[in-house]
Design a protein around this motif. Structure first.
Motif, PDB file in Angstrom:
ATOM      1  N   ASN A   6     -27.428 -26.676 -25.024  1.00  0.00           N
ATOM      2  CA  ASN A   6     -27.576 -26.432 -23.597  1.00  0.00           C
ATOM      3  C   ASN A   6     -27.621 -27.716 -22.794  1.00  0.00           C
ATOM      4  O   ASN A   6     -27.210 -27.752 -21.639  1.00  0.00           O
ATOM      5  CB  ASN A   6     -28.820 -25.572 -23.352  1.00  0.00           C
ATOM      6  N   GLY A   7     -28.115 -28.770 -23.415  1.00  0.00           N
ATOM      7  CA  GLY A   7     -28.094 -30.070 -22.753  1.00  0.00           C
ATOM      8  C   GLY A   7     -26.661 -30.521 -22.538  1.00  0.00           C
ATOM      9  O   GLY A   7     -26.291 -31.032 -21.476  1.00  0.00           O
ATOM     10  N   LEU A  57     -30.604 -25.875 -30.219  1.00  0.00           N
ATOM     11  CA  LEU A  57     -30.478 -25.088 -28.997  1.00  0.00           C
ATOM     12  C   LEU A  57     -30.511 -25.991 -27.772  1.00  0.00           C
ATOM     13  O   LEU A  57     -29.691 -25.871 -26.855  1.00  0.00           O
ATOM     14  CB  LEU A  57     -31.626 -24.078 -28.934  1.00  0.00           C
ATOM     15  N   SER A  58     -31.461 -26.932 -27.776  1.00  0.00           N
ATOM     16  CA  SER A  58     -31.563 -27.876 -26.656  1.00  0.00           C
ATOM     17  C   SER A  58     -30.321 -28.730 -26.541  1.00  0.00           C
ATOM     18  O   SER A  58     -29.826 -28.992 -25.441  1.00  0.00           O
ATOM     19  CB  SER A  58     -32.786 -28.774 -26.822  1.00  0.00           C
ATOM     20  N   LEU A  87     -25.150 -28.803 -19.735  1.00  0.00           N
ATOM     21  CA  LEU A  87     -25.630 -29.342 -18.475  1.00  0.00           C
ATOM     22  C   LEU A  87     -24.914 -30.644 -18.126  1.00  0.00           C
ATOM     23  O   LEU A  87     -24.512 -30.869 -16.991  1.00  0.00           O
ATOM     24  CB  LEU A  87     -27.133 -29.629 -18.610  1.00  0.00           C
TER      25      LEU A  87
END
Lengths: 259, 331, 291
Positions: free
Chosen positions: C108-109, C104-105, C112
């Motif tokens: 989304n990273g 998940l990180s 970004l």
């Protein structure tokens, strides 16, 4: 009709033949021991007897019923109890709750029962609890009832496991090296416990053990395995005097000690 | 015995205190916070269900949000397309969610755990695809609006405050039933299955049946969460039940404390309110979220409830050691 | 007939990429027993690293690809240090959930860092076509198949015929014994992660020119890779390849002949059929028990 019959059983794991054409019988009420060096296939045999593995060839018949391809919980429900080598208990449950799990075959847990007849469910629960407490008292463990498993000594853990199995009122008890890790005093206590349980519950026993003292004193018949094959079978006296057994496992020193 | 009594006592105390404070809540805070609390309560229902599946029985389900979605869409389709009474829609929703979980369990839980986990991922993704494409029935990606409010004897739960009381009662009932299950033979069997599957089957447990029961029960709870969602938002869309949401439910359970009822609710609340506290992170929120949960796994694998439990037992040990100190020389 | 040849080649090309993604997943599973739910995100990172080296840094193609692959190797190593190592004493369930969260990180990273607008990553092999059997086949498709074959062969040689491969297999088969024998198990596990990341990286670099590269591509690929391993035979290398090809072909042929909207469902449906009827997949799961 034999109580337990192992008929020409072979078990292959990939390329390895763990058991090769092993046959023996256990009569009702008999104390039967299976011995042999490590790797002889003893644990494989017990796994087959409890449905944790299926024989590649041959059959296992318990009370006239072919259990070779039955599921584990069904076999346990038929009256077989198994004690593990390292005392497998449920870490997140208390001692009492562990012993109550021994009832699982006779009173399977049911959501419907719980939701629609809570009164019956709680009666069942109370009965289970009573039976478990009685068994704990019998084993001298009543004071540990509410304790977590992690706080128990090794010997006590073994006893709790045995209490759990006995609560299920098995007809046949399978013991996988129960004396391992116990000192001689504990082994003596274990032996007298087994004798008492046998008499009280008319148990038949299959004992896998390396502790020859225990085997020779308790067993009525012994089957010897070596490299997955049956080497010999007979009474303790016969087996202790058997040349091939002495050569393969017991050692010459045993003969002179036994005399 | 003592530890269990202490645990029970603290649970009941927590419940009573929460209920007392909770019934005053809508008067004390603005509607925005009540809405957030409602969202947290809905998630609590779902996570309480996931607790059976993962916390007790140890099965990783990546489809929990889609099961909730089935409940939500059942209510939505039932009321909007067929004009059914919302209560009936609720029953159908819960039954659908439960039945689907049961069938999935029968088919897949006899296999090893990782097969099940991967398959549930596929199920959630498939649910989204199907729902997004059956535009006639489900409204497609735009979803369905116009779900009526739940009413009892003319009293409609159509505002945040009113819904709050309904949700509160629902979650309390769900929690009480969960506790009932936990302390029954069934609950112990689920825990036994996770602790040591082999020992469980050798105790005579039908391990697959226990897992299926856990999944079904979890599914019914998810269905409740789904119907609550539909009746709260009065609108359903596929994105509310995506794999991301399933992941969030897992995070809630893990952060709150696996295998505890209090933990399930705690986790749901903490994670629901987290975006509020971390608002200043802006778009980096989800990145930090994942890392925070990871950190939680490193440092506090038993979750927040585990930390409180740890603190509680340390405090008790402090008290009892003081007592013991008094008698130390009186052998 | 022309269409069919084109579809078949596309299917095999896509299948090759899925096979690579699946191989990355299987490498980790057989070396560590971990089910890496972030596998799809690894592939996505490979594509995005390619975006950086090819598009953003503007490096010459061969250098850009090598750099992206090297970055993936380093990433795999860091992943071992940051995720596997701290959790090695915890239960498998905890580790699986950890991979879900880090996935998940990662997703989304990436959002970004690279934004949400998809990138068009050019193929290292240009966008020409060859004519085979009267059909126009893209060079990229053929090259993908070729590269996959080369990588699989290289992996085979590494694992079966090199000393590194031998010790890695030892660690995979019996971790405690390997440790007791003094093998540098930490380093070897880190190698497994690096190799898995590199395979995933290649998958990402090869698939991005077929579609596009963006932060959300990982989820769909993950599902295909998982389905591939289940269909082919969980945890086995031939299984990953066979399963990948199956899934790729099913997707392309299914999208063409059955329905484009539901093409992902086909792959999932096939997975469920296998799970119900033949859970061990085409090649069966290797017998080795994970302790």
């Amino acid at each position: 009709m034999a109580f337990l019959e192992v008929k020409a059983v072979s078990k292959d794991y990939g390329g390895v033949r763990a058991l090769s054409d092993v046959s023996f019988q256990v009569k009702q009420g008999e104390f039967h021991s299976v011995i042999g060096p490590n790797g002889a296939g003893k644990s494989t045999l017990i796994n087959l007897l409890t449905g944790l593995a299926r024989p590649t060839r041959g059959a296992i018949v318990f009370e006239g019923c072919d259990i070779s391809s039955r599921k584990t919980h069904e076999i346990i429900g038929m009256g077989v109890g198994r004690i593990f080598q390292n005392g497998r208990l449920f870490e997140r449950l208390t001692v009492l709750e562990n012993v109550m799990m021994g009832h699982s075959a006779r009173k399977p847990p049911s959501l419907l029962r719980l939701a629609y007849s809570p009164r019956n469910a709680s009666v069942d629960q109370a009965e289970s609890r009573e039976a478990a407490l009685q068994m704990l008292e019998r084993f001298g463990l009543a004071q540990y009832a509410g304790r977590q498993i992690g706080s128990l000594s090794y010997g006590s853990r073994r006893l709790v496991e045995m209490a759990k199995v006995m609560v299920g009122r098995p007809k046949l008890l399978l013991l996988d090296e129960p004396a391992a890790g116990l000192n001689s005093g504990e082994v003596e206590r274990l032996m007298s416990l087994l004798q008492v349980l046998r008499k009280e519950h008319q148990l038949s026993v299959v004992l896998i053990e390396h502790n020859m003292n225990m085997v020779m004193r308790l067993a009525e018949r012994i089957t010897v395995l070596n490299f997955g094959k049956k080497l010999a079978e007979g009474t303790p006296a016969q087996v202790s005097a058997n040349e091939t057994v002495l050569a393969a496992y017991l050692g010459e020193g045993y003969r002179s000690a036994a005399l | 015995m003592n530890k269990k009594n202490a645990k029970n006592a603290s649970l009941i105390l927590a419940l009573v205190l929460s209920l007392g404070a909770a019934s005053l809540l809508p008067n004390a805070v603005g509607e925005y916070w009540v809405r957030l609390t409602n969202a947290a309560l809905i998630s609590s229902a779902a996570v309480l269900g996931l607790n059976f599946v993962l916390g007790y029985a140890g099965q990783i389900s990546m489809m929990h949000a889609s099961v909730a979605g089935m409940g939500a869409y059942a209510v939505a389709i039932g009321t909007v397309k067929f004009g059914l009474n919302p209560w009936l829609g609720c029953l159908i929703g819960m039954a659908t969610a439960g039945a689907f979980s049961y069938v999935t369990g029968i088919l897949l839980l006899r296999l090893k755990g990782h097969y099940f986990a991967l398959a549930t991922l596929g199920i959630n993704v498939s649910f989204i695809i199907v729902v997004s494409n059956l535009v006639e029935i489900t409204g497609g990606s735009n979803g369905l609006t116009g779900i009526p409010a739940l009413t009892i004897l003319g009293f409609a739960f159509d505002s945040e405050r009113r819904f709050y009381y309904l949700a509160l009662v629902a979650v309390v009932l769900l929690a009480v039933f969960a506790s009932y299950v936990r302390h029954s033979q069934l609950g112990r069997s689920m825990i036994a299955v996770r602790d040591d599957e082999l020992a469980a089957s050798v105790s005579g447990l039908n391990v697959t049946a226990v897992k299926v029961t856990a999944l079904t029960l979890g599914g019914v709870y998810a269905g409740v969460a789904g119907v609550m969602f539909a009746l709260h938002a009065r609108f359903v869309a596929p994105e509310d039940f995506s794999t991301s949401t399933s992941i969030v439910y897992l995070a809630m359970l893990v952060v709150g404390g696996e295998a505890t009822i209090l933990g399930s609710i705690l986790g749901a609340f903490v994670i629901t309110f987290l975006p509020e506290w971390l608002r200043w992170l802006g778009s980096a929120y989800l990145v930090i979220f994942g890392l925070l949960v990871l950190l939680m796994l490193f440092l506090a694998p038993r979750g927040l409830a585990g930390l409180f439990g740890f603190a509680w037992s340390k405090w008790k040990a402090q008290l009892s050691s003081k007592e013991a100190g008094k008698w130390r020389f009186s052998k | 007939m022309q269409d069919l040849v084109q579809l078949l080649v596309s299917g095999v090309a896509l299948g090759s990429v899925y096979a690579l993604a699946a191989l990355g997943f299987v490498t980790i599973y057989s070396a560590t027993g971990i089910v890496n739910f972030a596998a799809g995100q690894f592939v996505m990172f490979g594509a995005m690293f390619g975006v950086t080296t090819v598009l953003q840094l503007g490096l010459p193609m061969p250098m850009a690809i090598l750099l992206a692959v090297a970055m993936m190797g380093v990433f795999g190593f860091l992943f071992y240090l940051g995720v596997h190592l701290p959790l090695r004493t915890q239960s498998p369930v905890t580790v699986v959930i950890a991979t879900v969260m880090i996935g998940l990180s990662m997703q989304n990273g990436a959002n970004l860092i690279w934004g949400s607008v998809p990138f068009r990553l050019p193929s290292p092999f240009g966008d020409g076509t060859l004519t085979v059997f009267d059909s126009a086949i893209s060079t990229h498709a053929l090259a993908s198949i070729g590269i996959t074959a080369v990588l699989v062969a290289a992996l085979y040689v590494l694992m079966q015929h090199s000393s590194l491969g031998r010790v890695m297999r030892a660690v995979a088969q019996d971790f405690p014994t390997a440790r007791l024998m003094g093998l540098p198990v930490g380093l070897l596990l880190a190698c497994s992660w690096a190799i898995a990341a590199v395979l995933a990286g290649f998958a990402g670099l090869l698939i991005a020119p077929m579609w596009f590269a963006d932060a959300h591509m990982g989820d769909a690929i993950a599902l295909k890779a998982f389905a591939a391993t289940i269909i082919g035979g969980f945890g086995s290398v031939p299984g990953a390849i066979a399963g990948g090809l199956f899934v790729g072909l099913a997707e392309i042929l299914g999208a063409s002949y059955i329905s484009s909207a539901y093409k992902d469902l086909l792959c999932f449906g096939a997975m469920v059929v296998f799970l119900v009827a033949r859970p061990q997949g085409i090649f069966g799961e290797p017998i080795s028990e994970r302790g």
